[in-house]
Write a protein that holds these residues in place. Sequence first.
Motif, PDB file in Angstrom:
ATOM      1  N   GLY A 123      28.959  37.906  -1.041  1.00  0.00           N
ATOM      2  CA  GLY A 123      29.863  38.548  -1.994  1.00  0.00           C
ATOM      3  C   GLY A 123      29.260  39.755  -2.667  1.00  0.00           C
ATOM      4  O   GLY A 123      29.938  40.746  -2.919  1.00  0.00           O
ATOM      5  N   SER A 124      27.961  39.701  -2.959  1.00  0.00           N
ATOM      6  CA  SER A 124      27.304  40.838  -3.622  1.00  0.00           C
ATOM      7  C   SER A 124      27.242  42.056  -2.705  1.00  0.00           C
ATOM      8  O   SER A 124      27.296  43.196  -3.166  1.00  0.00           O
ATOM      9  N   TRP A 125      27.147  41.831  -1.377  1.00  0.00           N
ATOM     10  CA  TRP A 125      27.162  42.935  -0.408  1.00  0.00           C
ATOM     11  C   TRP A 125      28.581  43.509  -0.337  1.00  0.00           C
ATOM     12  O   TRP A 125      28.773  44.726  -0.393  1.00  0.00           O
ATOM     13  N   ASP A 126      29.569  42.652  -0.233  1.00  0.00           N
ATOM     14  CA  ASP A 126      30.965  43.070  -0.173  1.00  0.00           C
ATOM     15  C   ASP A 126      31.372  43.805  -1.449  1.00  0.00           C
ATOM     16  O   ASP A 126      32.079  44.809  -1.405  1.00  0.00           O
ATOM     17  N   TYR A 127      30.909  43.317  -2.584  1.00  0.00           N
ATOM     18  CA  TYR A 127      31.181  43.947  -3.876  1.00  0.00           C
ATOM     19  C   TYR A 127      30.703  45.405  -3.855  1.00  0.00           C
ATOM     20  O   TYR A 127      31.435  46.315  -4.252  1.00  0.00           O
ATOM     21  N   ALA A 128      29.483  45.612  -3.376  1.00  0.00           N
ATOM     22  CA  ALA A 128      28.919  46.959  -3.336  1.00  0.00           C
ATOM     23  C   ALA A 128      29.695  47.856  -2.367  1.00  0.00           C
ATOM     24  O   ALA A 128      29.983  49.015  -2.689  1.00  0.00           O
ATOM     25  N   LEU A 129      30.016  47.325  -1.204  1.00  0.00           N
ATOM     26  CA  LEU A 129      30.776  48.109  -0.220  1.00  0.00           C
ATOM     27  C   LEU A 129      32.098  48.591  -0.793  1.00  0.00           C
ATOM     28  O   LEU A 129      32.500  49.733  -0.583  1.00  0.00           O
ATOM     29  N   ASN A 130      32.775  47.718  -1.518  1.00  0.00           N
ATOM     30  CA  ASN A 130      34.091  48.050  -2.072  1.00  0.00           C
ATOM     31  C   ASN A 130      34.025  48.927  -3.315  1.00  0.00           C
ATOM     32  O   ASN A 130      35.074  49.305  -3.838  1.00  0.00           O
ATOM     33  N   ARG A 131      32.845  49.240  -3.763  1.00  0.00           N
ATOM     34  CA  ARG A 131      32.684  50.114  -4.923  1.00  0.00           C
ATOM     35  C   ARG A 131      31.929  51.392  -4.581  1.00  0.00           C
ATOM     36  O   ARG A 131      31.418  52.075  -5.439  1.00  0.00           O
ATOM     37  N   GLY A 132      31.837  51.671  -3.285  1.00  0.00           N
ATOM     38  CA  GLY A 132      31.286  52.948  -2.848  1.00  0.00           C
ATOM     39  C   GLY A 132      29.775  53.010  -2.728  1.00  0.00           C
ATOM     40  O   GLY A 132      29.208  54.106  -2.751  1.00  0.00           O
ATOM     41  N   ALA A 133      29.120  51.886  -2.587  1.00  0.00           N
ATOM     42  CA  ALA A 133      27.663  51.902  -2.439  1.00  0.00           C
ATOM     43  C   ALA A 133      27.270  52.806  -1.279  1.00  0.00           C
ATOM     44  O   ALA A 133      27.936  52.838  -0.246  1.00  0.00           O
ATOM     45  N   ARG A 134      26.183  53.526  -1.464  1.00  0.00           N
ATOM     46  CA  ARG A 134      25.723  54.448  -0.439  1.00  0.00           C
ATOM     47  C   ARG A 134      24.446  53.990   0.245  1.00  0.00           C
ATOM     48  O   ARG A 134      24.118  54.464   1.324  1.00  0.00           O
ATOM     49  N   LEU A 135      23.728  53.053  -0.371  1.00  0.00           N
ATOM     50  CA  LEU A 135      22.451  52.615   0.201  1.00  0.00           C
ATOM     51  C   LEU A 135      22.202  51.153  -0.121  1.00  0.00           C
ATOM     52  O   LEU A 135      22.384  50.715  -1.257  1.00  0.00           O
ATOM     53  N   ALA A 136      21.774  50.415   0.892  1.00  0.00           N
ATOM     54  CA  ALA A 136      21.307  49.043   0.705  1.00  0.00           C
ATOM     55  C   ALA A 136      19.855  48.995   1.170  1.00  0.00           C
ATOM     56  O   ALA A 136      19.508  49.587   2.198  1.00  0.00           O
ATOM     57  N   VAL A 137      19.033  48.307   0.412  1.00  0.00           N
ATOM     58  CA  VAL A 137      17.643  48.082   0.801  1.00  0.00           C
ATOM     59  C   VAL A 137      17.489  46.578   0.969  1.00  0.00           C
ATOM     60  O   VAL A 137      17.642  45.818   0.007  1.00  0.00           O
ATOM     61  N   GLU A 138      17.224  46.165   2.203  1.00  0.00           N
ATOM     62  CA  GLU A 138      17.122  44.748   2.541  1.00  0.00           C
ATOM     63  C   GLU A 138      15.681  44.411   2.884  1.00  0.00           C
ATOM     64  O   GLU A 138      15.040  45.105   3.669  1.00  0.00           O
ATOM     65  N   PHE A 139      15.184  43.338   2.298  1.00  0.00           N
ATOM     66  CA  PHE A 139      13.815  42.902   2.517  1.00  0.00           C
ATOM     67  C   PHE A 139      13.796  41.624   3.360  1.00  0.00           C
ATOM     68  O   PHE A 139      14.538  40.676   3.086  1.00  0.00           O
ATOM     69  N   ASP A 140      12.943  41.609   4.356  1.00  0.00           N
ATOM     70  CA  ASP A 140      12.619  40.397   5.111  1.00  0.00           C
ATOM     71  C   ASP A 140      13.855  39.639   5.589  1.00  0.00           C
ATOM     72  O   ASP A 140      14.026  38.452   5.293  1.00  0.00           O
ATOM     73  N   SER A 141      14.699  40.328   6.322  1.00  0.00           N
ATOM     74  CA  SER A 141      15.897  39.730   6.939  1.00  0.00           C
ATOM     75  C   SER A 141      16.801  39.006   5.943  1.00  0.00           C
ATOM     76  O   SER A 141      17.290  37.915   6.201  1.00  0.00           O
ATOM     77  N   GLY A 142      16.994  39.616   4.791  1.00  0.00           N
ATOM     78  CA  GLY A 142      17.927  39.078   3.804  1.00  0.00           C
ATOM     79  C   GLY A 142      17.309  38.259   2.691  1.00  0.00           C
ATOM     80  O   GLY A 142      18.022  37.692   1.868  1.00  0.00           O
ATOM     81  N   ARG A 143      15.985  38.208   2.632  1.00  0.00           N
ATOM     82  CA  ARG A 143      15.326  37.486   1.538  1.00  0.00           C
ATOM     83  C   ARG A 143      15.777  38.041   0.187  1.00  0.00           C
ATOM     84  O   ARG A 143      16.097  37.295  -0.734  1.00  0.00           O
ATOM     85  N   PHE A 144      15.779  39.366   0.087  1.00  0.00           N
ATOM     86  CA  PHE A 144      16.343  40.084  -1.059  1.00  0.00           C
ATOM     87  C   PHE A 144      17.130  41.246  -0.490  1.00  0.00           C
ATOM     88  O   PHE A 144      16.778  41.802   0.551  1.00  0.00           O
ATOM     89  N   PHE A 145      18.200  41.651  -1.185  1.00  0.00           N
ATOM     90  CA  PHE A 145      18.770  42.962  -0.918  1.00  0.00           C
ATOM     91  C   PHE A 145      19.307  43.545  -2.207  1.00  0.00           C
ATOM     92  O   PHE A 145      19.665  42.836  -3.147  1.00  0.00           O
ATOM     93  N   PHE A 146      19.321  44.887  -2.233  1.00  0.00           N
ATOM     94  CA  PHE A 146      19.725  45.664  -3.395  1.00  0.00           C
ATOM     95  C   PHE A 146      20.638  46.772  -2.907  1.00  0.00           C
ATOM     96  O   PHE A 146      20.292  47.488  -1.964  1.00  0.00           O
ATOM     97  N   CYS A 147      21.801  46.918  -3.527  1.00  0.00           N
ATOM     98  CA  CYS A 147      22.783  47.929  -3.134  1.00  0.00           C
ATOM     99  C   CYS A 147      22.936  48.955  -4.251  1.00  0.00           C
ATOM    100  O   CYS A 147      23.117  48.594  -5.410  1.00  0.00           O
ATOM    101  N   PHE A 148      22.903  50.220  -3.859  1.00  0.00           N
ATOM    102  CA  PHE A 148      22.902  51.324  -4.827  1.00  0.00           C
ATOM    103  C   PHE A 148      24.045  52.287  -4.589  1.00  0.00           C
ATOM    104  O   PHE A 148      24.455  52.526  -3.454  1.00  0.00           O
ATOM    105  N   LEU A 149      24.522  52.872  -5.679  1.00  0.00           N
ATOM    106  CA  LEU A 149      25.547  53.917  -5.668  1.00  0.00           C
ATOM    107  C   LEU A 149      24.863  55.241  -5.886  1.00  0.00           C
ATOM    108  O   LEU A 149      23.939  55.362  -6.650  1.00  0.00           O
TER     109      LEU A 149
END
Length: 89
Positions: free
Chosen positions: A63-89
């Motif tokens: 949901g947090s990935w989908d949330y970012a996509l639907n709000r215009g996120a331009r960059l995701a930084v994913e660590f260790d195959s999904g251990r952490f990810f951060f989405c930025f506008l």
Amino acid sequence: MKTLRLDTHELGLDFNAALKLATTLAQQQLGDETMLLSWYDRERDLESPAGVSECHEGCATKGSWDYALNRGARLAVEFDSGRFFFCFL
């Protein structure tokens, strides 16, 4: 959304160190005015905004990935195959 996938197992990063690195990368890629929209921590099973995965039960997309996509996120930084990810506008 552009995604940077990082393999950092050998570095032993915790959530805060990963967030700091992701923010630095986002600022480099998007500029100093970048904003963190959402994140996910698989180890603690926490996400922000809280509760956005409730309607994604059983879905492949967090949901947090989908949330970012639907709000215009331009960059995701994913660590260790999904251990952490951060989405930025």
